[in-house]
Design a protein around this motif. Sequence first.
Motif, PDB file in Angstrom:
ATOM      1  N   GLU A 167       0.825  -1.207   0.000  1.00 48.74           N
ATOM      2  CA  GLU A 167       0.000   0.000   0.000  1.00 48.74           C
ATOM      3  C   GLU A 167       0.860   1.258   0.000  1.00 48.74           C
ATOM      4  OE1 GLU A 167      -3.780  -1.864   2.534  1.00 48.74           O
ATOM      5  OE2 GLU A 167      -2.314  -0.551   3.503  1.00 48.74           O
ATOM      6  N   VAL A 168       1.980   1.229   0.704  1.00 51.18           N
ATOM      7  CA  VAL A 168       2.866   2.400   0.731  1.00 51.18           C
ATOM      8  C   VAL A 168       3.434   2.670  -0.657  1.00 51.18           C
ATOM      9  CG1 VAL A 168       5.022   3.297   1.673  1.00 51.18           C
ATOM     10  CG2 VAL A 168       3.429   2.097   3.164  1.00 51.18           C
ATOM     11  N   MET A 172       2.957   5.878  -3.153  1.00 50.57           N
ATOM     12  CA  MET A 172       4.064   6.655  -3.702  1.00 50.57           C
ATOM     13  C   MET A 172       3.928   6.847  -5.205  1.00 50.57           C
ATOM     14  SD  MET A 172       7.243   5.017  -1.564  1.00 50.57           S
ATOM     15  CE  MET A 172       8.439   5.851  -2.600  1.00 50.57           C
ATOM     16  N   HIS A 173       3.372   5.860  -5.898  1.00 50.85           N
ATOM     17  CA  HIS A 173       3.213   5.943  -7.357  1.00 50.85           C
ATOM     18  C   HIS A 173       1.875   6.559  -7.761  1.00 50.85           C
ATOM     19  CE1 HIS A 173       6.793   3.684  -8.688  1.00 50.85           C
ATOM     20  NE2 HIS A 173       6.674   3.066  -7.517  1.00 50.85           N
ATOM     21  N   SER A 174       1.073   6.952  -6.807  1.00 51.77           N
ATOM     22  CA  SER A 174      -0.217   7.544  -7.141  1.00 51.77           C
ATOM     23  C   SER A 174      -0.021   8.978  -7.626  1.00 51.77           C
ATOM     24  CB  SER A 174      -1.150   7.516  -5.924  1.00 51.77           C
ATOM     25  OG  SER A 174      -0.589   8.278  -4.862  1.00 51.77           O
ATOM     26  N   LYS A 175      -1.115   9.557  -8.118  1.00 49.56           N
ATOM     27  CA  LYS A 175      -1.046  10.913  -8.639  1.00 49.56           C
ATOM     28  C   LYS A 175      -0.892  11.946  -7.527  1.00 49.56           C
ATOM     29  CE  LYS A 175      -3.809   9.870 -12.740  1.00 49.56           C
ATOM     30  NZ  LYS A 175      -5.030  10.190 -13.522  1.00 49.56           N
ATOM     31  N   ALA A 180       2.384  10.041   1.194  1.00 43.93           N
ATOM     32  CA  ALA A 180       3.635   9.294   1.284  1.00 43.93           C
ATOM     33  C   ALA A 180       4.787  10.209   1.693  1.00 43.93           C
ATOM     34  CB  ALA A 180       3.943   8.622  -0.053  1.00 43.93           C
ATOM     35  N   ALA A 181       4.803  11.446   1.147  1.00 46.76           N
ATOM     36  CA  ALA A 181       5.846  12.385   1.539  1.00 46.76           C
ATOM     37  C   ALA A 181       5.698  12.794   2.999  1.00 46.76           C
ATOM     38  CB  ALA A 181       5.795  13.626   0.636  1.00 46.76           C
ATOM     39  N   LEU A 182       4.436  12.885   3.471  1.00 45.25           N
ATOM     40  CA  LEU A 182       4.211  13.226   4.863  1.00 45.25           C
ATOM     41  C   LEU A 182       4.711  12.123   5.780  1.00 45.25           C
ATOM     42  CD1 LEU A 182       2.971  15.185   6.911  1.00 45.25           C
ATOM     43  CD2 LEU A 182       0.789  13.987   6.620  1.00 45.25           C
ATOM     44  N   ASN A 183       4.447  10.887   5.417  1.00 40.75           N
ATOM     45  CA  ASN A 183       4.940   9.763   6.218  1.00 40.75           C
ATOM     46  C   ASN A 183       6.460   9.703   6.217  1.00 40.75           C
ATOM     47  OD1 ASN A 183       2.287   9.063   6.690  1.00 40.75           O
ATOM     48  ND2 ASN A 183       2.218   7.585   5.012  1.00 40.75           N
ATOM     49  N   ALA A 184       7.072  10.009   5.078  1.00 37.79           N
ATOM     50  CA  ALA A 184       8.531   9.982   5.012  1.00 37.79           C
ATOM     51  C   ALA A 184       9.152  11.073   5.856  1.00 37.79           C
ATOM     52  CB  ALA A 184       8.997  10.113   3.557  1.00 37.79           C
ATOM     53  N   GLY A 185       8.427  12.183   6.036  1.00 33.00           N
ATOM     54  CA  GLY A 185       8.978  13.272   6.825  1.00 33.00           C
ATOM     55  C   GLY A 185       8.885  13.080   8.317  1.00 33.00           C
TER      56      GLY A 185
END
Length: 444
Positions: A167-168, A172-175, A180-185
């Motif tokens: 799901e992650v 990440m590949h979604s429009k 995903a960027a929020l989770n990475a931060g």
Amino acid sequence: MGTEHSHSQMENTHLDREKRCQIEMAEAEENQNVPAGGNGPVPDPYDPSNDPRHIHGGIARFKRHLAGAGIKGKNNSHKCKKVNEAVSKEMLDYMRAYADKHNVTAEDGKVDGGAAAAADDSSEDDAAVTQSSRTPSKRKAESVPSEPTPQKVTRTIVGMLRKSPKEVIELMHSKDPSQAALNAGCFKRTSEDKDRVDQHWADFFYANAIPFNVTRSRAFEIALESTGQYGPGYIPPTVHSLRLPLLAKAKTKTTQLRDKHELAWKEYGCTLMSDGWIDGRSRHLVNFLVNSPAGTYFIDSVNISSVVADKELLVDLMEKRINDIGRQYVVQICTDNGANYKAAGRVLMDRIPTLWWTPCAAHCLNLMLGSICKIKQFAKCITNGKRVTTFIYRHIKILDEMRVKTNNADLVRAGATRFATNFLNLASLHKHKQALKELLVGDV
């Protein structure tokens, strides 16, 4: 007189016996108070009920007594002074291992040495009392082994709230990859950490000659995300695990995917496709695939190198796969446009009225281009193009100079069986026309 004398004699005898008994009892008491190897009285025998240090308990307290560890708020056991440190340490390690296995923690969140035994204290003591109170018939009935109850899979709250690696990656590949960027931060990482990890992965690719396009694989990204969620200390699978158990699990998982495809086959119908080809070992193989709105599913591959791929053989192979899928679900078969496949398609349409045979569009286009290549005007141009390409690639110095002129680009060489490559070769020569002129005749 004789009678009175006899009575008095009997009384004296009775008194003598009582005196002798009293004397013997006194002597016995004196012998008990005298030790075998010395003088002085012997202390009274040990009475556990009068000893304040003695505490009744089960095996759990005995473990703490040997380990010399207790739990917070309870000092109900003292360390045995006659036990050496090796035995105490061994018992303490056992209790800690038990605590880790059963997730027994103390008040401060750390595993306590005696917490394991304390957690199991009441259960073990109660079990001992309960079993002693049961009748022999009940104990015999309970001793019969029953079916093992499945262990409940426990998941932490973080594990339940966290998205799966698949799901992650899809996020990440979604429009809209903002989440995903929020989770990475959420995690603080420096550029040095990123460079170090990238260099390790680069070394792995270089050392094992792995193609760089593997990084575009969705499975590669999912594996990285899954490893990151696992955390530090992950031990990768061994060669044995990859060869046997993990491969068997992957095969089982792939087989289970057929259930999803079968639902689409029953609802919409499907197309059986066959693809004949020759591999690098010169084996003639035929692949069978099934296409439906759910996607394309690979069934199997057959090696027909030892037999002639005539009409009867192809009919038997395709009819067996159709029966395996279900005659009522296969609405179309798609094969090459060869004469043997065309004949096999006609036979199958006669046997199964609801079936339709369709030639492969790519194979049809290839045959069309092959026919065009036989036209005189095209054949001469294609032949000249092949000669130029062959001459360049047979001379190393000319090939190196050509790559300098074309900015390290290569020409498309015509294939033996794919007629479309003939036209791709002509297009490549036309694209690099100026560079080839400079190479062969000088600047223009």
